[in-house]
Design an enzyme around this catalytic site. Structure first.
Site, PDB file in Angstrom:
ATOM      1  N   SER A 199       0.913  -1.247  -0.220  1.00 63.63           N
ATOM      2  CA  SER A 199      -0.239   0.343   0.352  1.00 63.63           C
ATOM      3  C   SER A 199       0.715   1.465   0.267  1.00 63.63           C
ATOM      4  O   SER A 199       1.473   1.679  -1.088  1.00 63.63           O
ATOM      5  CB  SER A 199      -1.137  -0.124   1.373  1.00 63.63           C
ATOM      6  OG  SER A 199      -2.412   1.059   1.393  1.00 63.63           O
ATOM      7  N   ASP A 211      -5.885  -3.464  -1.987  1.00 68.50           N
ATOM      8  CA  ASP A 211      -4.925  -3.391  -0.512  1.00 68.50           C
ATOM      9  C   ASP A 211      -4.134  -4.344  -0.168  1.00 68.50           C
ATOM     10  O   ASP A 211      -4.495  -5.771   0.125  1.00 68.50           O
ATOM     11  CB  ASP A 211      -4.881  -2.569   0.440  1.00 68.50           C
ATOM     12  CG  ASP A 211      -4.135  -1.575   0.828  1.00 68.50           C
ATOM     13  OD1 ASP A 211      -3.581  -2.581   1.554  1.00 68.50           O
ATOM     14  OD2 ASP A 211      -4.337  -0.729   1.471  1.00 68.50           O
TER      15      ASP A 211
END
Length: 285
Positions: free
Chosen positions: A41, A154
């Protein structure tokens, strides 16, 4: 004196990830050489920019960013998430260009999650920007990203501090940055200090798009999901780090700042730098 080579693991955690910049700066100034990066991320984004040699470009942009400037690179027209991410990726390409991961001077792996197959996806070749876009696909917020026939979200969903990609590195040590650390009760929320709080400014801006209260209220669906995701990541990170402890863990409190508070760059960068200085004085780093 020979520099210590480091495998640097940069975790996920939204705007708290700006602390990664301060940590990288401290390591560079203190005889550490970052030879490998595994990022998830925000960690993938900052690690990717560093691997290209363009982290200063991104940092300069962040330092100039205010709340409205941040919101203007967010396009509320996603499918499977609020935001498509097209404007943000255009801006990132302006700042860094696009590069093939396998040509970078530093070994780099971005980690995302394929939730249909329930597995981590390690991206260590192909387009850097595509890998970053997959890794930052926060559920509900960003549209999942198509990547080699998969839909990715993510990486923090499955592994917010991805140490495993560094296991076979030939480096002196592994340093992992966990952005999902335990809550620090001494931290006072910016919203208590500023009558024009970030959340208020965001809500004011979002009202232009006639979005439902469920997406804009502090007790709405998005905020509850965001808080839940933070708590989940913190728990998963503790389990992963206990199973595969790095040589050094740098823990950032998960209440240090909100997921979207990118207007607090100077504060977050300084926090990362000063935390490293503190750990060094204590003999932990």
């Amino acid at each position: 004196m020979k520099k210590k080579t480091v495998s640097l693991v940069l975790g996920s955690g939204g705007a708290r990830g700006m602390a990664h910049i301060g940590i990288i700066k401290w390591l560079e100034e203190n005889d550490y050489k970052i030879a490998s990066i595994s990022g998830c991320s925000m960690g993938a984004l900052i690690g990717g920019f560093y691997a290209v040699g363009k982290l200063d470009n991104y940092t300069e942009w962040l330092r100039e960013l205010d709340v409205l400037g941040m919101l203007k690179v967010i396009d509320f027209k996603g499918s499977g998430g609020l935001v498509s991410g097209e404007k943000l990726m255009q801006k990132l390409e302006e700042l860094v260009g696009d590069h093939k991961i396998e040509t970078l001077p530093i070994k780099f792996t971005a980690v995302a999650a394929d939730v249909q197959e329930e597995k981590e996806i390690w991206m260590n070749e192909g387009s850097l920007l595509s890998a970053i876009r997959a890794s930052i696909s926060l559920p509900l917020f960003f549209t999942p990203h198509p990547y080699n026939g998969r839909l990715l979200v993510d990486g923090g969903v499955l592994n917010p501090v991805p140490i495993a990609p560094t296991f076979h590195d030939n480096t002196d040590m592994t340093i992992a940055v966990n952005l999902g650390g335990k809550v620090d009760l001494s931290i006072v929320s910016e919203e208590h200090l500023d009558t024009r709080s970030v959340s208020a400014k965001i809500k004011e801006y979002l009202n232009q798009f006639a979005l439902p209260d469920a997406l804009t209220l502090e007790t709405g669906v998005y905020q509850v999901a965001d808080n839940s995701f933070d708590a989940m990541q913190g728990t998963i990170a503790r389990v992963k780090l206990a199973a595969y402890p790095p040589d050094v863990e740098i823990e950032i409190p998960r209440n240090l700042c909100g997921t979207l508070e990118f207007n607090r760059a100077d504060e977050m960068i300084a926090y990362g730098y000063e935390l490293c200085e503190k750990l060094h004085k204590e003999g932990s780093l």
